[in-house]
Design a protein around this motif. Structure first.
Motif, PDB file in Angstrom:
ATOM      1  N   PRO A 168       0.814  -1.229   0.000  1.00  0.00           N
ATOM      2  CA  PRO A 168       0.000   0.000   0.000  1.00  0.00           C
ATOM      3  C   PRO A 168       0.843   1.272   0.000  1.00  0.00           C
ATOM      4  CG  PRO A 168      -0.865  -1.589   1.578  1.00  0.00           C
ATOM      5  CD  PRO A 168       0.463  -2.110   1.139  1.00  0.00           C
ATOM      6  N   LYS A 169       1.943   1.278   0.753  1.00  0.00           N
ATOM      7  CA  LYS A 169       2.767   2.483   0.821  1.00  0.00           C
ATOM      8  C   LYS A 169       3.464   2.752  -0.505  1.00  0.00           C
ATOM      9  CE  LYS A 169       6.525   4.672   3.427  1.00  0.00           C
ATOM     10  NZ  LYS A 169       7.465   4.547   4.569  1.00  0.00           N
ATOM     11  N   LEU A 170       3.864   1.696  -1.204  1.00  0.00           N
ATOM     12  CA  LEU A 170       4.635   1.859  -2.424  1.00  0.00           C
ATOM     13  C   LEU A 170       3.742   2.034  -3.657  1.00  0.00           C
ATOM     14  CD1 LEU A 170       7.511   1.945  -3.541  1.00  0.00           C
ATOM     15  CD2 LEU A 170       7.407  -0.540  -3.811  1.00  0.00           C
ATOM     16  N   PHE A 171       2.618   1.315  -3.698  1.00  0.00           N
ATOM     17  CA  PHE A 171       1.799   1.339  -4.912  1.00  0.00           C
ATOM     18  C   PHE A 171       0.406   1.939  -4.681  1.00  0.00           C
ATOM     19  CE2 PHE A 171       5.008  -1.938  -5.726  1.00  0.00           C
ATOM     20  CZ  PHE A 171       5.508  -1.477  -6.924  1.00  0.00           C
ATOM     21  N   VAL A 172      -0.477   1.216  -4.021  1.00  0.00           N
ATOM     22  CA  VAL A 172      -1.822   1.740  -3.820  1.00  0.00           C
ATOM     23  C   VAL A 172      -2.486   0.987  -2.669  1.00  0.00           C
ATOM     24  CG1 VAL A 172      -2.946   0.161  -5.451  1.00  0.00           C
ATOM     25  CG2 VAL A 172      -3.965   2.404  -5.005  1.00  0.00           C
ATOM     26  N   HIS A 173      -3.290   1.713  -1.909  1.00  0.00           N
ATOM     27  CA  HIS A 173      -4.055   1.103  -0.827  1.00  0.00           C
ATOM     28  C   HIS A 173      -5.425   0.755  -1.383  1.00  0.00           C
ATOM     29  CE1 HIS A 173      -6.127   0.453   2.942  1.00  0.00           C
ATOM     30  NE2 HIS A 173      -4.979   0.600   3.610  1.00  0.00           N
ATOM     31  N   ASN A 174      -5.696  -0.541  -1.512  1.00  0.00           N
ATOM     32  CA  ASN A 174      -6.955  -0.963  -2.132  1.00  0.00           C
ATOM     33  C   ASN A 174      -8.181  -0.537  -1.337  1.00  0.00           C
ATOM     34  OD1 ASN A 174      -5.848  -2.134  -4.404  1.00  0.00           O
ATOM     35  ND2 ASN A 174      -5.674  -4.183  -3.473  1.00  0.00           N
ATOM     36  N   GLY A 175      -8.013  -0.388  -0.013  1.00  0.00           N
ATOM     37  CA  GLY A 175      -9.160  -0.002   0.802  1.00  0.00           C
ATOM     38  C   GLY A 175      -9.546   1.452   0.632  1.00  0.00           C
ATOM     39  N   THR A 176      -8.549   2.339   0.641  1.00  0.00           N
ATOM     40  CA  THR A 176      -8.820   3.776   0.558  1.00  0.00           C
ATOM     41  C   THR A 176      -8.635   4.340  -0.847  1.00  0.00           C
ATOM     42  OG1 THR A 176      -6.522   4.364   1.071  1.00  0.00           O
ATOM     43  CG2 THR A 176      -8.017   4.027   2.927  1.00  0.00           C
ATOM     44  N   GLY A 177      -7.945   3.577  -1.699  1.00  0.00           N
ATOM     45  CA  GLY A 177      -7.660   4.091  -3.037  1.00  0.00           C
ATOM     46  C   GLY A 177      -6.510   5.072  -3.059  1.00  0.00           C
ATOM     47  N   LYS A 178      -5.825   5.238  -1.938  1.00  0.00           N
ATOM     48  CA  LYS A 178      -4.728   6.202  -1.839  1.00  0.00           C
ATOM     49  C   LYS A 178      -3.518   5.701  -2.618  1.00  0.00           C
ATOM     50  CE  LYS A 178      -1.845   8.534   1.623  1.00  0.00           C
ATOM     51  NZ  LYS A 178      -1.551   8.645   3.069  1.00  0.00           N
ATOM     52  N   LEU A 179      -3.041   6.530  -3.544  1.00  0.00           N
ATOM     53  CA  LEU A 179      -1.907   6.172  -4.379  1.00  0.00           C
ATOM     54  C   LEU A 179      -0.619   6.208  -3.561  1.00  0.00           C
ATOM     55  CD1 LEU A 179      -1.483   5.429  -7.357  1.00  0.00           C
ATOM     56  CD2 LEU A 179      -0.954   7.829  -7.814  1.00  0.00           C
ATOM     57  N   GLY A 180       0.296   5.284  -3.879  1.00  0.00           N
ATOM     58  CA  GLY A 180       1.536   5.177  -3.125  1.00  0.00           C
ATOM     59  C   GLY A 180       2.668   6.020  -3.696  1.00  0.00           C
ATOM     60  N   LEU A 181       3.872   5.734  -3.232  1.00  0.00           N
ATOM     61  CA  LEU A 181       5.034   6.559  -3.547  1.00  0.00           C
ATOM     62  C   LEU A 181       5.334   6.639  -5.041  1.00  0.00           C
ATOM     63  CD1 LEU A 181       7.392   5.285  -0.698  1.00  0.00           C
ATOM     64  CD2 LEU A 181       6.181   7.462  -0.763  1.00  0.00           C
ATOM     65  N   VAL A 182       5.159   5.550  -5.771  1.00  0.00           N
ATOM     66  CA  VAL A 182       5.524   5.557  -7.191  1.00  0.00           C
ATOM     67  C   VAL A 182       4.664   6.517  -7.998  1.00  0.00           C
ATOM     68  CG1 VAL A 182       6.415   3.196  -7.133  1.00  0.00           C
ATOM     69  CG2 VAL A 182       4.018   3.593  -7.746  1.00  0.00           C
ATOM     70  N   GLY A 183       3.539   6.921  -7.464  1.00  0.00           N
ATOM     71  CA  GLY A 183       2.658   7.819  -8.187  1.00  0.00           C
ATOM     72  C   GLY A 183       3.034   9.278  -8.050  1.00  0.00           C
ATOM     73  N   TYR A 184       3.931   9.613  -7.090  1.00  0.00           N
ATOM     74  CA  TYR A 184       4.218  11.017  -6.808  1.00  0.00           C
ATOM     75  C   TYR A 184       5.698  11.382  -6.887  1.00  0.00           C
ATOM     76  CZ  TYR A 184      -0.580  11.028  -5.102  1.00  0.00           C
ATOM     77  OH  TYR A 184      -1.942  10.915  -5.008  1.00  0.00           O
ATOM     78  N   TRP A 185       6.575  10.391  -6.850  1.00  0.00           N
ATOM     79  CA  TRP A 185       8.012  10.676  -6.838  1.00  0.00           C
ATOM     80  C   TRP A 185       8.659  10.209  -8.133  1.00  0.00           C
ATOM     81  CZ3 TRP A 185       9.993  13.482  -2.831  1.00  0.00           C
ATOM     82  CH2 TRP A 185       9.183  13.600  -1.699  1.00  0.00           C
ATOM     83  N   ASP A 186       9.672  10.962  -8.579  1.00  0.00           N
ATOM     84  CA  ASP A 186      10.413  10.559  -9.778  1.00  0.00           C
ATOM     85  C   ASP A 186      11.333   9.381  -9.483  1.00  0.00           C
ATOM     86  OD1 ASP A 186       9.199  12.613 -11.087  1.00  0.00           O
ATOM     87  OD2 ASP A 186      10.929  13.959 -11.065  1.00  0.00           O
ATOM     88  N   VAL A 187      11.875   9.349  -8.275  1.00  0.00           N
ATOM     89  CA  VAL A 187      12.810   8.295  -7.888  1.00  0.00           C
ATOM     90  C   VAL A 187      12.426   7.768  -6.512  1.00  0.00           C
ATOM     91  CG1 VAL A 187      15.219   7.684  -7.438  1.00  0.00           C
ATOM     92  CG2 VAL A 187      14.678   9.398  -9.191  1.00  0.00           C
ATOM     93  N   VAL A 188      12.257   6.470  -6.414  1.00  0.00           N
ATOM     94  CA  VAL A 188      12.045   5.811  -5.126  1.00  0.00           C
ATOM     95  C   VAL A 188      13.252   4.910  -4.884  1.00  0.00           C
ATOM     96  CG1 VAL A 188      10.591   4.278  -3.764  1.00  0.00           C
ATOM     97  CG2 VAL A 188       9.545   5.856  -5.406  1.00  0.00           C
ATOM     98  N   ALA A 189      14.063   5.250  -3.886  1.00  0.00           N
ATOM     99  CA  ALA A 189      15.286   4.512  -3.596  1.00  0.00           C
ATOM    100  C   ALA A 189      15.127   3.731  -2.297  1.00  0.00           C
ATOM    101  CB  ALA A 189      16.475   5.467  -3.498  1.00  0.00           C
ATOM    102  N   PHE A 190      15.607   2.509  -2.304  1.00  0.00           N
ATOM    103  CA  PHE A 190      15.519   1.620  -1.140  1.00  0.00           C
ATOM    104  C   PHE A 190      16.891   1.523  -0.506  1.00  0.00           C
ATOM    105  CE2 PHE A 190      12.192   0.535  -4.039  1.00  0.00           C
ATOM    106  CZ  PHE A 190      11.104   0.212  -3.255  1.00  0.00           C
ATOM    107  N   ASP A 191      17.033   2.074   0.687  1.00  0.00           N
ATOM    108  CA  ASP A 191      18.299   2.021   1.410  1.00  0.00           C
ATOM    109  C   ASP A 191      18.380   0.711   2.183  1.00  0.00           C
ATOM    110  OD1 ASP A 191      20.735   2.812   2.326  1.00  0.00           O
ATOM    111  OD2 ASP A 191      19.977   4.209   3.832  1.00  0.00           O
ATOM    112  N   GLU A 192      19.611   0.279   2.458  1.00  0.00           N
ATOM    113  CA  GLU A 192      19.837  -0.959   3.228  1.00  0.00           C
ATOM    114  C   GLU A 192      19.029  -2.106   2.634  1.00  0.00           C
ATOM    115  OE1 GLU A 192      18.818   0.071   7.200  1.00  0.00           O
ATOM    116  OE2 GLU A 192      20.419   1.537   7.419  1.00  0.00           O
TER     117      GLU A 192
END
Length: 702
Positions: free
Chosen positions: A251-275
């Motif tokens: 849900p945080k990265l893509f979409v929350h099916n319950g609320t329909g809230k779009l995740g990080l990939v919908g708003y940021w140009d780059v999503v980087a995963f540390d560690e």
């Protein structure tokens, strides 16, 4: 200022800042570099020292008055209450209160929630809904007796990022810089001193920027700690976000099916995963599956609906083992969690940055020169995401027919990204285009070669390209050159070593493919005696290559020689004279204890520090006398000395493209560094060595 700094200020006036100022103003404020440079760009984007000093004090005052430290949050809240209104710099996020049908802001450092924010502001800055954004905000305090009411009122909010820029002006100014100057400007913009990096290391740094200018670009970098892998994604641009690899959910990265809230990939140009690395990390299999689909198709499912996004994905993590260890026991993706150590997932990676080639960041590697205000460069790169440079090589070069469409996609996207960064005017020469193409192929080849080790159902691929004249060029990774016996093998559990041919990759064992270190004769002690047959040959060594030593390069050719002449006009600086001393160590290892060897050095006197140079050469001579080496030297005064070679009384001449200066910078004073103690642990500069034998020259040198 340097000549480059003068040129930068001439053509980018008001858009650049001196990079050491960030540390000057930061103090104990835990804010990203782009926030500080945004402020410095308002007051210090000049080369006038008086204006800079005034600007520094202004920025410090702004931070003192308006930046919210967590431990001073209570004082700031009190200030807002007493004054009624106050400006703050803080990380702000927004959520929808669906019970009251209002948007509410939360201030991370200030520690207040449920601050009403109007829908128009949220609509203009939608990233506030998915993650914290650094902002300058005006907060008001109006006490209300209603129990559910909040006294905090958001009067205005402005994300910290530039509002406008001139792309045409950027492109026009780029034409005033040579390619090397432009690369150095970009490296300084990242905060590093370009003099501390070789060309290959500079390009590896710039590859880290490709996700900002290329849509849906998938990049991985694994390497030792402390090499700055995550720095660019947390500090460089307000359009990228760095998250811990263990903190992300579907849900945080893509979409929350319950609320329909779009995740990080919908708003940021780059999503980087540390560690991102760590074999023991628990990973949601559903997350891996949806990431596979998104990285391949640029889309993800929300129930029955399919959504698309343009965010690039970056994965950075630390390695636990050396490269040869990983190649011997597993593969170069060995540090990843088990569920991500999946061939279908990894096949979506466009480029693998070899993090073990990047130096651990040291204090002297930071720049005090001028570079772009990073937010300005971030906006430029974001605008270039709409351009496609992937076909710019096709008039002159073509990829091998064996390269699959997925491999081509990775190569093309990397090529396009690097071209946008270095040649945004599309004015690269054929040689420059070829260099970028080779780097693009190498990074994808590194991914595919490891997939072949993991999953034998993948077909072998010949990573090569052809020029328009029909000449084919094979591309190799550096670790393939350094560790061929480990690189060209499958795991012992899958195939017997006795059954393993030399040509695992379908590459004929010709001279071009053979690593330089394999072609060198092993070092030997002349006193022990040997049937070693020396041969004429030409060896090419690549930047960042390890395993090179004077013992291997020169030892066998100097063994049993009684007279040796070293010609090198550049034996002046301390590290160059240290190299000469290390050559004397190699000669001492080759000679019998009861023999003497005469070594004569021809060099050029340092016009600024000649006395120090002479003193150092005399110290070398004194040390050599104790081990049976008669060391002499002379300064050439003809001003025509350019050759760099070693000649012996046995007729061998070793021609050196860089003289003895073949190693990159390392910490000379660190007694606990293997690079200091042993040459084979030092990364090299790019150089070549030619061994020539002339029987007529035997015993002729004096």
């Amino acid at each position: 200022m340097s000549a480059l700094d003068d040129k930068i200020n001439q053509h980018f006036a008001g858009l650049v800042v001196r990079k050491d100022l960030v540390k000057t103003v930061k103090g104990n404020a835990t804010v990203p570099s782009y926030v500080l440079e945004y402020l410095l760009g308002q007051y210090c984007a000049t080369n006038d020292e008086a204006t800079i000093q005034t600007g520094i004090e202004t920025v410090k005052e702004i931070l003192r008055k308006h930046y919210v430290h967590r431990n001073e949050a209570g004082l700031v809240r009190s200030t807002i209450k007493e004054k009624g209104r106050h400006k703050v710099i803080d990380r702000i996020s927004v959520s929808l209160n669906d019970k009251d049908d209002v948007y509410e802001a939360e201030f991370a450092n200030l520690g207040i929630k449920k601050v009403l924010i109007n829908a128009g502001t949220v609509k203009a800055h939608q990233k506030l809904l998915v993650s914290s954004v650094w902002c300058i905000a005006d907060l008001e305090y109006e006490y209300s007796e209603e129990k559910s009411g909040s006294p905090w009122v958001l009067a205005s909010l402005k994300p910290i990022q530039i509002s406008r820029f001139d792309l045409d002006g950027y492109l026009a100014a780029r034409k005033q810089f040579s390619t090397d100057e432009w690369i150095d400007l970009l490296i300084q913009s990242l905060g590093f001193n370009p003099q501390m990096f070789g060309k290959r290391n500079k390009l590896l740094q710039l590859i880290r920027l490709i996700p900002f200018c290329e849509r849906n670009y998938n990049l991985i970098e694994l390497g030792p700690k402390g090499t700055g892998k995550s720095h660019v994604y947390s500090e460089f641009s307000p359009h990228g976000i760095l998250i811990s690899g263990g903190e992300v959910t579907v849900p945080k990265l893509f979409v929350h099916n319950g609320t329909g809230k779009l995740g990080l990939v919908g708003y940021w140009d780059v999503v980087a995963f540390d560690e991102f690395a760590g074999k023991q990390k628990r990973v949601d299999k559903a997350l891996v599956d949806i990431m596979k689909n998104y990285m391949a198709n640029k889309s993800f499912s929300r129930g029955v609906e399919t959504l698309g996004a343009e965010a690039s994905m970056v994965f950075v993590g630390n390695t636990d083992h050396t490269v040869p260890y990983m190649l011997k026991h597993s593969d170069l993706f060995d540090p990843l969690p088990e569920k991500f150590h999946d061939s279908a997932f990894l096949d979506r990676i466009h480029y693998y940055i070899p993090g073990w080639e990047v130096d651990v960041i040291r204090g002297e590697m930071y720049s005090d020169g001028y570079g772009f205000v990073v937010d300005y460069l971030g906006e430029i790169l974001r605008t270039l995401r709409g351009d496609d440079f992937s076909d710019r090589y096709k008039k002159r070069f073509s990829l091998s027919n064996e390269i699959s469409s997925r491999d081509r996609d990775g190569i093309n996207k990397t090529f396009s990204g690097l071209m946008k960064i270095i040649f945004p005017n599309d004015d690269a020469s054929d040689a420059e285009i070829e260099e970028v193409l080779r780097y693009a192929i190498e990074g994808r080849k590194r991914v595919k070669d490891q997939l072949l080790r993991m999953d034998h159902t993948y077909p072998e691929v010949r990573f090569a390209y052809q020029s328009s004249d029909g000449q084919e060029v094979l591309v190799h990774t550096l670790e393939e050159e350094e560790y061929p016996s480990q690189y060209h093998r499958q795991l012992a559990a899958d195939i017997s070593l006795q059954e393993l041919p030399f040509d695992v990759m379908g590459v004929a064992p010709v001279a071009h493919a053979a690593p330089a270190m394999e072609m060198l004769a092993s070092p030997m002690n002349a006193a022990a005696g040997s049937d070693l047959v020396l041969k004429e040959q030409h060896l090419v060594f690549h930047e960042n290559q390890r395993g090179v030593s004077f013992d291997k390069l020169f030892g066998p050719y100097l063994a049993t020689s009684k007279r040796i002449v070293v010609t090198d006009p550049y034996l002046r600086a301390f590290h160059q004279l240290r190299n000469l001393m290390e050559l004397m160590e190699t000669i001492s290892k080759q000679k019998s204890p009861d023999d003497e060897v005469a070594v004569h050095v021809v060099t050029v006197e340092d016009e600024f520090n000649g006395d120090r140079q002479t003193e150092s050469l005399q110290k070398i001579a004194d040390a050599c006398a104790e081990v049976g080496i008669q060391f002499t030297w002379v300064y050439d005064t003809t001003n025509t000395l350019h050759d760099r070679d070693i000649s012996t009384d046995l007729g061998w001449k070793i021609v050196l493209s860089r003289g003895l200066d073949v190693f990159q910078r390392f910490e000379l004073n660190d007694a606990f560094s293997f690079a200091n103690r042993l040459q084979q642990h030092r990364p090299c500069k790019a150089f070549n060595v030619t061994y020539v034998h002339d029987i007529r020259q035997e015993h002729s040198i004096g």
